[in-house]
Design a protein around this motif. Structure first.
Motif, mmCIF file in Angstrom:
data_model
loop_
_atom_site.group_PDB
_atom_site.id
_atom_site.type_symbol
_atom_site.label_atom_id
_atom_site.label_comp_id
_atom_site.label_asym_id
_atom_site.label_seq_id
_atom_site.Cartn_x
_atom_site.Cartn_y
_atom_site.Cartn_z
ATOM 1 N N MET A 182 62.982 -58.334 -2.539
ATOM 2 C CA MET A 182 61.739 -57.677 -2.643
ATOM 3 C C MET A 182 61.800 -57.118 -4.286
ATOM 4 O O MET A 182 63.030 -56.689 -4.716
ATOM 5 N N THR A 183 60.823 -57.001 -4.758
ATOM 6 C CA THR A 183 60.794 -56.514 -6.331
ATOM 7 C C THR A 183 59.898 -55.324 -6.333
ATOM 8 O O THR A 183 58.892 -55.178 -5.548
ATOM 9 N N THR A 184 60.279 -54.579 -7.138
ATOM 10 C CA THR A 184 59.453 -53.457 -7.553
ATOM 11 C C THR A 184 59.131 -52.951 -8.936
ATOM 12 O O THR A 184 60.081 -53.313 -9.722
ATOM 13 N N SER A 193 52.543 -56.209 -7.801
ATOM 14 C CA SER A 193 52.637 -57.440 -7.525
ATOM 15 C C SER A 193 52.383 -57.408 -6.012
ATOM 16 O O SER A 193 52.037 -56.353 -5.196
ATOM 17 N N ASP A 195 54.468 -58.518 -3.616
ATOM 18 C CA ASP A 195 55.649 -57.864 -3.013
ATOM 19 C C ASP A 195 55.612 -56.361 -3.067
ATOM 20 O O ASP A 195 55.922 -55.811 -1.868
ATOM 21 N N GLU A 196 54.988 -55.728 -4.363
ATOM 22 C CA GLU A 196 55.054 -54.218 -4.297
ATOM 23 C C GLU A 196 54.255 -53.732 -3.211
ATOM 24 O O GLU A 196 54.163 -52.555 -2.755
ATOM 25 N N ALA A 201 52.831 -55.084 -0.806
ATOM 26 C CA ALA A 201 53.486 -55.130 0.848
ATOM 27 C C ALA A 201 54.411 -54.269 1.041
ATOM 28 O O ALA A 201 54.459 -53.293 2.221
ATOM 29 N N GLU A 202 55.339 -53.629 0.065
ATOM 30 C CA GLU A 202 56.254 -52.746 0.111
ATOM 31 C C GLU A 202 55.703 -51.435 0.422
ATOM 32 O O GLU A 202 55.904 -50.584 1.239
ATOM 33 N N ARG A 239 53.214 -60.617 5.263
ATOM 34 C CA ARG A 239 54.124 -59.860 5.995
ATOM 35 C C ARG A 239 53.533 -60.071 7.619
ATOM 36 O O ARG A 239 52.577 -60.374 7.664
ATOM 37 N N ASP A 275 60.226 -56.649 6.284
ATOM 38 C CA ASP A 275 61.450 -56.349 5.885
ATOM 39 C C ASP A 275 61.315 -55.015 5.026
ATOM 40 O O ASP A 275 62.269 -54.665 4.261
ATOM 41 N N GLU A 276 60.140 -54.130 5.283
ATOM 42 C CA GLU A 276 59.948 -53.093 4.510
ATOM 43 C C GLU A 276 60.633 -51.883 5.115
ATOM 44 O O GLU A 276 60.789 -51.779 6.422
ATOM 45 N N ALA A 331 66.046 -52.034 -1.761
ATOM 46 C CA ALA A 331 65.992 -53.513 -1.359
ATOM 47 C C ALA A 331 67.294 -53.821 -0.844
ATOM 48 O O ALA A 331 68.624 -53.336 -1.027
#
Ligand code: FE2
Ligand code: FE2
Length: 452
Positions: free
Chosen positions: A1-3, A13, A15-16, A18-19, A74, A81-82, A185
Motif C-alpha cells: 500500500m502506498t500513501t 493515487s 491505492d491511497e 482505497a486506503e 478492493r 487490506d485497509e 502498511a
C-alpha cells in the motif's frame, strides 16, 4: 500500500483512494457495531429511537463506501487490506465501555463529525475527473451524515455535555487524528471490541414496566381511552421491543453476513418509525406516552432462541407474522369504526411488516442451507418453545400477506393452529369471554401479544 505525501500537493493515487475510503468504511462499521450494542442499554425511549435510525443510516453509508471500494480494486464485501491506525482503533474499542447517555451521544456526534471532515479532506485531495465515482459516494455519505446529525439532535442527551468518561474519549479521538489519519502498511488487523449481549433491555425510570404475564396488572382502560391505550401498548411492547431484538441479533452474532445485518438494521429503522407514528397518534388522541403500563414480552420470547436461525424464526417469522395479521385486523376495525387516520397508519405499518417477515423467511433459508424441511422443523420447534411459555395470538391469519412475505402454506397452517389454540384457551379460562378477534386483551397484549 502506498500513501501520497500530502505536502507534495499531488492528487491521490488509486491505492491511497482505497486506503482513505477503507478507513471511512471502518469508521462507519464501528459506529454501526457500537450503536447496535447500545440500543437495549440506553434507557431513554427517544434514545432507542434515535439510535435505531442511526443504525440503518450507518449501514447505508457502509454500503455506499464499500461499493466505491470495489471500484478501487478492493473486495466488494469489505475494506480488503485497509487497517485503521492504532490510536483510532483504540478510540473505537474504548467507546464500547461508555454507559452514560450524554457521553454516548457526544461521542457519536464527534465520531460522525470526524468522518465528515475525512470525506472533505478526501475531496480536497482527489482529482474530480479521474475519481468522479468518489464524488457520488461522497455526496451520498454527506447526505447520510446530515440525516445522522438530525437524528442525534432529536435525542435529549445529544444536547448535554459529556461527563468525564465521554470527555476523555473525545480527547482520545482528537489526539488520534481521527479516521482521516493514514494507517500503517502491513499492520496486523486490530481486534474489534464489541458490546456484550444483554439479558434484559433498560427502560426509562418513569415508565411502569410489568412482567409480561402480569400485564396489565390492575389497570383497566376507560372506554373513551381504549384506542390510545392500544396504540400506546403496541408502541412500547411491540415496536420498541422489535427495535431492541433486531439490533441484538447483530450483537449476538457478529459473524452473520453483512447483508443480513443490513436487512436487520433496515427493520430497526422501520420499527423506530412505527414507534414515532404511534406516539404521534396517541398524542393526537389526547394521551401521553408513559400514561399506561408496559412490558417487554416480545424480548423475553426472543431470548428463547440461541442461534441466528432460531432467533430469526421466533422474531421475524413467528412474532412478526402474527404482527402482520394484527395490523391488517386493526386497520379493518379502525376503518369500520370510522377512524380513517389510524386505519391508514396501520395500512402503512402492515406493508412494512410484510418486508420484515420476508427478511425472516429469506435468512432462515440461508441459515438452514436452503433445506426447506429443516426450516419447517425449526419453525415447529420454535412454536413449541413459545407455546410452552403461553404464546398465542387472536388475530385472524392473513394468508395473502404471509405468502407474499415468503411463508409456505404449511407455515401459514401452523400459525392458524396457534390462533385456534389461543381462542380455545381463552374460552376455557373465561367462558363467554372470547371477545372479538383483534381486541388487545390480556391474552394478546400479555405474553401472547404477537404484533411487530
Ligand atoms: Fe415489524
Ligand atoms: Fe413495527
Amino acid at each position: 500500500m502506498t500513501t501520497a505525501d500530502p505536502a507534495a500537493g499531488e492528487r491521490i493515487s488509486v491505492d491511497e483512494a482505497a486506503e482513505r475510503w477503507g478507513r471511512i468504511a471502518y469508521a462507519f462499521e464501528r459506529a454501526f457495531e457500537l450503536t447496535a450494542g447500545w440500543i437495549p442499554t440506553v434507557p431513554e425511549t427517544l434514545g432507542k429511537v434515535a439510535l435505531g435510525h442511526l443504525l440503518y443510516l450507518d449501514a447505508l453509508a457502509v454500503d455506499a463506501v464499500r461499493d466505491r471500494l470495489a471500484g478501487l480494486m478492493r473486495p466488494p464485501e469489505g475494506g480488503g487490506d485497509e487497517h485503521p491506525h492504532a490510536a483510532y482503533a483504540a478510540f473505537t474499542n474504548e467507546a464500547v465501555d461508555l454507559r452514560d447517555s450524554a457521553d454516548r451521544a457526544a461521542v457519536l456526534r464527534a465520531w460522525h463529525a470526524d468522518i465528515r471532515s475525512a470525506v472533505h479532506t478526501y475531496l480536497d485531495r482527489t482529482d474530480h475527473g479521474w475519481d468522479e465515482p468518489s464524488l457520488r459516494t461522497a455526496r451520498t455519505v454527506l447526505g447520510l451524515l446530515d440525516d445522522i446529525d438530525t437524528r442525534l439532535a432529536s435525542w435529549g442527551p445529544a444536547a448535554k455535555s459529556p461527563g468525564a468518561a465521554g470527555t476523555s474519549l473525545l480527547g482520545l479521538l482528537e489526539r488520534s487524528g481521527g479516521c482521516a489519519r493514514p494507517g500503517t502498511a502491513g499492520q496486523d488487523a486490530i481486534e474489534r471490541r464489541r458490546s456484550a449481549p444483554v439479558r434484559t433491555p433498560l427502560r426509562q425510570p418513569d415508565l411502569t414496566v410489568l412482567p409480561a404475564d402480569e400485564f396489565p396488572g390492575g389497570f383497566r382502560p376507560e372506554p373513551g381511552e381504549l384506542m390510545r391505550y392500544q396504540l400506546h401498548t403496541i408502541a412500547f411492547t411491540v415496536e420498541i421491543c422489535a427495535v431492541e431484538v433486531c439490533s441484538q441479533v447483530i450483537v449476538r452474532h457478529p459473524d452473520i453476513p453483512w447483508e443480513c445485518k443490513r436487512d436487520l438494521a433496515r427493520q430497526v429503522d422501520d420499527e423506530a418509525r412505527h414507534f414515532e407514528l404511534l406516539a404521534r397518534r396517541v398524542t393526537e388522541l389526547g394521551g401521553l406516552m408513559g400514561d399506561y403500563p408496559i412490558h417487554h414480552g416480545i424480548w423475553d420470547y426472543f431470548t428463547l432462541g440461541t442461534t441466528p436461525l432460531e432467533e430469526l424464526c421466533i422474531q421475524q417469522v413467528i412474532q412478526e407474522g402474527h404482527g402482520l395479521d394484527a395490523d391488517v385486523v386493526f386497520a379493518d376495525l379502525c376503518r369500520k369504526d370510522g377512524d380513517r387516520v389510524t386505519a391508514r397508519l396501520f395500512d402503512f405499518i402492515g406493508a412494512d411488516e410484510v418486508g420484515h417477515v420476508r427478511i425472516g423467511t429469506t435468512w432462515m433459508r440461508h441459515f438452514a442451507g436452503g433445506d426447506d424441511d429443516r426450516v419447517l422443523s425449526v419453525f415447529e420447534d420454535c412454536y413449541r418453545r413459545l407455546e410452552e411459555h403461553a404464546f398465542g395470538s387472536r388475530f385472524v391469519v392473513q394468508e395473502k400477506e404471509r405468502l407474499l412475505a415468503g411463508m409456505t402454506r404449511a407455515q401459514v397452517a401452523r400459525a392458524r393452529q396457534t390462533v385456534l389454540d389461543t381462542m380455545a384457551r381463552t374460552l376455557r379460562k373465561t367462558p363467554g369471554a372470547g371477545g372479538a378477534p383483534g381486541t388487545v386483551t390480556r391474552a394478546t397484549s400479555g405474553p401472547g401479544l404477537a404484533a411487530c
